[in-house]
Design an enzyme around this catalytic site. Sequence first.
Site, PDB file in Angstrom:
ATOM      1  N   GLU A 160      -7.543   8.674   6.332  1.00  0.00           N
ATOM      2  CA  GLU A 160      -7.828   9.314   7.614  1.00  0.00           C
ATOM      3  C   GLU A 160      -8.343  10.758   7.514  1.00  0.00           C
ATOM      4  O   GLU A 160      -7.671  11.723   7.919  1.00  0.00           O
ATOM      5  CB  GLU A 160      -6.585   9.252   8.511  1.00  0.00           C
ATOM      6  CG  GLU A 160      -6.155   7.829   8.769  1.00  0.00           C
ATOM      7  CD  GLU A 160      -4.997   7.717   9.733  1.00  0.00           C
ATOM      8  OE1 GLU A 160      -4.313   8.718   9.969  1.00  0.00           O
ATOM      9  OE2 GLU A 160      -4.788   6.619  10.261  1.00  0.00           O
ATOM     10  N   GLU A 206      -3.433  -0.163   8.077  1.00  0.00           N
ATOM     11  CA  GLU A 206      -2.239   0.196   8.869  1.00  0.00           C
ATOM     12  C   GLU A 206      -2.322  -0.426  10.261  1.00  0.00           C
ATOM     13  O   GLU A 206      -3.386  -0.364  10.888  1.00  0.00           O
ATOM     14  CB  GLU A 206      -2.106   1.719   9.054  1.00  0.00           C
ATOM     15  CG  GLU A 206      -1.710   2.473   7.826  1.00  0.00           C
ATOM     16  CD  GLU A 206      -1.622   3.977   8.073  1.00  0.00           C
ATOM     17  OE1 GLU A 206      -1.390   4.399   9.227  1.00  0.00           O
ATOM     18  OE2 GLU A 206      -1.815   4.732   7.100  1.00  0.00           O
ATOM     19  N   TYR A 210      -4.082   1.411  15.871  1.00  0.00           N
ATOM     20  CA  TYR A 210      -2.842   1.536  16.634  1.00  0.00           C
ATOM     21  C   TYR A 210      -3.022   1.281  18.120  1.00  0.00           C
ATOM     22  O   TYR A 210      -2.150   0.732  18.774  1.00  0.00           O
ATOM     23  CB  TYR A 210      -2.203   2.915  16.413  1.00  0.00           C
ATOM     24  CG  TYR A 210      -1.634   3.058  15.023  1.00  0.00           C
ATOM     25  CD1 TYR A 210      -2.417   3.497  13.955  1.00  0.00           C
ATOM     26  CD2 TYR A 210      -0.319   2.691  14.759  1.00  0.00           C
ATOM     27  CE1 TYR A 210      -1.900   3.596  12.675  1.00  0.00           C
ATOM     28  CE2 TYR A 210       0.219   2.788  13.485  1.00  0.00           C
ATOM     29  CZ  TYR A 210      -0.579   3.239  12.450  1.00  0.00           C
ATOM     30  OH  TYR A 210      -0.074   3.332  11.174  1.00  0.00           O
ATOM     31  N   ASN A 249      -7.185   1.703  10.049  1.00  0.00           N
ATOM     32  CA  ASN A 249      -5.844   1.969  10.587  1.00  0.00           C
ATOM     33  C   ASN A 249      -5.952   1.872  12.098  1.00  0.00           C
ATOM     34  O   ASN A 249      -6.594   2.716  12.720  1.00  0.00           O
ATOM     35  CB  ASN A 249      -5.360   3.374  10.171  1.00  0.00           C
ATOM     36  CG  ASN A 249      -5.135   3.496   8.680  1.00  0.00           C
ATOM     37  OD1 ASN A 249      -5.221   2.500   7.954  1.00  0.00           O
ATOM     38  ND2 ASN A 249      -4.867   4.696   8.206  1.00  0.00           N
ATOM     39  N   ARG A 291       0.853  -1.188   0.000  1.00  0.00           N
ATOM     40  CA  ARG A 291       0.000   0.000   0.000  1.00  0.00           C
ATOM     41  C   ARG A 291       0.885   1.233   0.000  1.00  0.00           C
ATOM     42  O   ARG A 291       1.738   1.387   0.864  1.00  0.00           O
ATOM     43  CB  ARG A 291      -0.919   0.008   1.235  1.00  0.00           C
ATOM     44  CG  ARG A 291      -1.739   1.284   1.332  1.00  0.00           C
ATOM     45  CD  ARG A 291      -2.657   1.325   2.531  1.00  0.00           C
ATOM     46  NE  ARG A 291      -3.334   2.617   2.586  1.00  0.00           N
ATOM     47  CZ  ARG A 291      -3.338   3.409   3.655  1.00  0.00           C
ATOM     48  NH1 ARG A 291      -2.715   3.042   4.774  1.00  0.00           N
ATOM     49  NH2 ARG A 291      -3.961   4.581   3.617  1.00  0.00           N
ATOM     50  N   HIS A 322      -2.993  11.034   0.741  1.00  0.00           N
ATOM     51  CA  HIS A 322      -2.413  10.795   2.079  1.00  0.00           C
ATOM     52  C   HIS A 322      -1.797  12.115   2.559  1.00  0.00           C
ATOM     53  O   HIS A 322      -0.605  12.220   2.806  1.00  0.00           O
ATOM     54  CB  HIS A 322      -1.371   9.684   2.035  1.00  0.00           C
ATOM     55  CG  HIS A 322      -1.114   9.034   3.372  1.00  0.00           C
ATOM     56  ND1 HIS A 322      -1.256   7.676   3.624  1.00  0.00           N
ATOM     57  CD2 HIS A 322      -0.708   9.578   4.550  1.00  0.00           C
ATOM     58  CE1 HIS A 322      -0.937   7.415   4.885  1.00  0.00           C
ATOM     59  NE2 HIS A 322      -0.624   8.532   5.476  1.00  0.00           N
TER      60      HIS A 322
HETATM   61  O1  PGI Z   1       1.775   7.645  13.173  1.00  0.00           O
HETATM   62  C1  PGI Z   1       2.000   6.494  12.407  1.00  0.00           C
HETATM   63  C2  PGI Z   1       1.117   6.526  11.161  1.00  0.00           C
HETATM   64  C3  PGI Z   1       1.496   7.633  10.163  1.00  0.00           C
HETATM   65  O2  PGI Z   1       2.882   7.559   9.831  1.00  0.00           O
HETATM   66  C4  PGI Z   1       0.615   7.445   8.908  1.00  0.00           C
HETATM   67  O3  PGI Z   1       0.978   8.330   7.850  1.00  0.00           O
HETATM   68  C5  PGI Z   1      -0.843   7.704   9.259  1.00  0.00           C
HETATM   69  O4  PGI Z   1      -1.716   7.136   8.292  1.00  0.00           O
HETATM   70  C6  PGI Z   1      -1.172   7.228  10.655  1.00  0.00           C
HETATM   71  N1  PGI Z   1      -2.362   7.312  11.260  1.00  0.00           N
HETATM   72  C7  PGI Z   1      -2.200   6.932  12.552  1.00  0.00           C
HETATM   73  C8  PGI Z   1      -3.273   6.967  13.585  1.00  0.00           C
HETATM   74  C9  PGI Z   1      -3.860   8.403  13.658  1.00  0.00           C
HETATM   75  C10 PGI Z   1      -2.789   9.390  13.979  1.00  0.00           C
HETATM   76  C11 PGI Z   1      -2.042   9.957  12.935  1.00  0.00           C
HETATM   77  C12 PGI Z   1      -1.039  10.883  13.219  1.00  0.00           C
HETATM   78  C13 PGI Z   1      -0.801  11.271  14.537  1.00  0.00           C
HETATM   79  C14 PGI Z   1      -1.555  10.712  15.570  1.00  0.00           C
HETATM   80  C15 PGI Z   1      -2.546   9.759  15.284  1.00  0.00           C
HETATM   81  C16 PGI Z   1      -0.897   6.564  12.713  1.00  0.00           C
HETATM   82  N2  PGI Z   1      -0.292   6.739  11.535  1.00  0.00           N
END
Ligand code: PGI
Length: 447
Positions: free
Chosen positions: A167, A352, A294, A292, A78, A122
């Site tokens: 997002e 993600e 986390y 996505n 992706r 993005h």
């Molecule tokens: O932070 C890790 C990754 C980013 O590098 C990606 O570009 C992005 O799609 C992404 N989304 C999220 C969860 C939402 C978030 C984004 C940025 C900062 C805090 C939360 C984590 N991440």
Amino acid sequence: MSRGHAFPSGFIWGAATSAYQVEGYPLADGAGPSIWHRFAHTPGRVAGGATGDLACGHYHRFREDVALMAELGLSAYRFSIAWGRVLPDGRGRVNRKGLDFYLRLVDALLEHDIQPMVTLYHWDLPAALQERGGWLDPDSAVWFADYAQILFRALDDRVQAWVTINEPWVVAVLGHLEGVHAPGHRDAREAVRVMHHLLLAHAEACATYGALGRHQIGIALNLEPQHPASDSEADRAAADRRDAFINGWLLDPLFHGRYPEAMADIFGSAWPDFPSTEIDRIRCPADFLGVNYYSRGWVRDDPAVQPTGAARIERPNAPVTAMGWEVYPRGLTEILLRLKTQYGNPPVYITENGAAFEDSAPTAGRVEDPRRVAYLREHIGAAGAAIQAGADLRGYFVWSLLDNFEWAEGYAKRFGLFRVDPSDQSRLPKASAECYKDIIASHGAGL
Ligand SMILES: OC[C@@H]1[C@@H](O)[C@H](O)[C@@H](O)c2[nH]c(CCc3ccccc3)c[n+]21
């Protein structure tokens, strides 16, 4: 007997990146600047004054990186397309050299039997469109659909899965409410309209694709369960508000054709009375949902926190990543089963999932990253548990293939399966890359 979540035989095992975070050379070959190029070059906006000028040098090293993906045994990759490489002014004239880079990348992937999953947006809006108002301008949905159509026509014979927007929540909230992402605005009235226009843009691109596309199209959302820090009514209500703010604000219009009632309470007079015809259009027939995932939110009532009156706090003694996010694999199972029970069990890809940790220095050509190995194993196991419970999960993409430009954090936060050396952009496999290779080879058995 291990719980061995045998993933379906067609299950997609991938890794993910985005253009501004890995490519470097953002103005090469006639490309136009993006809002992230402008933002990163504005003093004080990014940790250490880092920019995406070099990043991982993927723009020139993409064949090397495709070979790394093939070595892992990935079935898909992706990545996002930088709008400004294809349309330097955001609209109108196509920059053939910019488009050719993505044609070459897609062909390199297909030569290695790796399916491209292409994210159209993005976060790197052409600066020329920001000068016209950016996502606040109601015409932004048309600008996006026209850009998408160019890519559909150029690549749909080779791209099996399209993600319209990565997002929308981050674009609206971090970019237009909190101001910590490009374009750095801090205005609730703007943020709620930007979100609406992003969802309309997604719908317009889906409609455009429906008329000429032959494969799948979806959207990628950051989804995060919100759990109250105590069983007090105040904390439970705070968790519900934050759940609407992060999850319902997107899922309800996309799947139910309405915004959550709570949005008007959260945003008060900043929340307009959106036309129902537009909200109906947002409820578009996308083919899949990208998730996505986390972490989860641990939430306490706190009137001082705007606009939700709900504070995301650290849970005492909880394991956290270098981003301060709690390691909570069960939250992935929870989100996937909520999509099954409350949103019609749509086809889902985990677009993600990954973690930043303070990786140890390389030794003997490798980086030992035991916490990332554990994080991936636990979360892939949690995804398997959701499949066993009936979730329609089609694939999983690790964030990220490479250590890369982590937005306002610069290069200090490393999410990669491969370490990228800042001095020469050389790639070095981490233990998590070997672990993921084994997981793919065994179809996730034993997790
Ligand atoms: O932070 C890790 C990754 C980013 O590098 C990606 O570009 C992005 O799609 C992404 N989304 C999220 C969860 C939402 C978030 C984004 C940025 C900062 C805090 C939360 C984590 N991440």
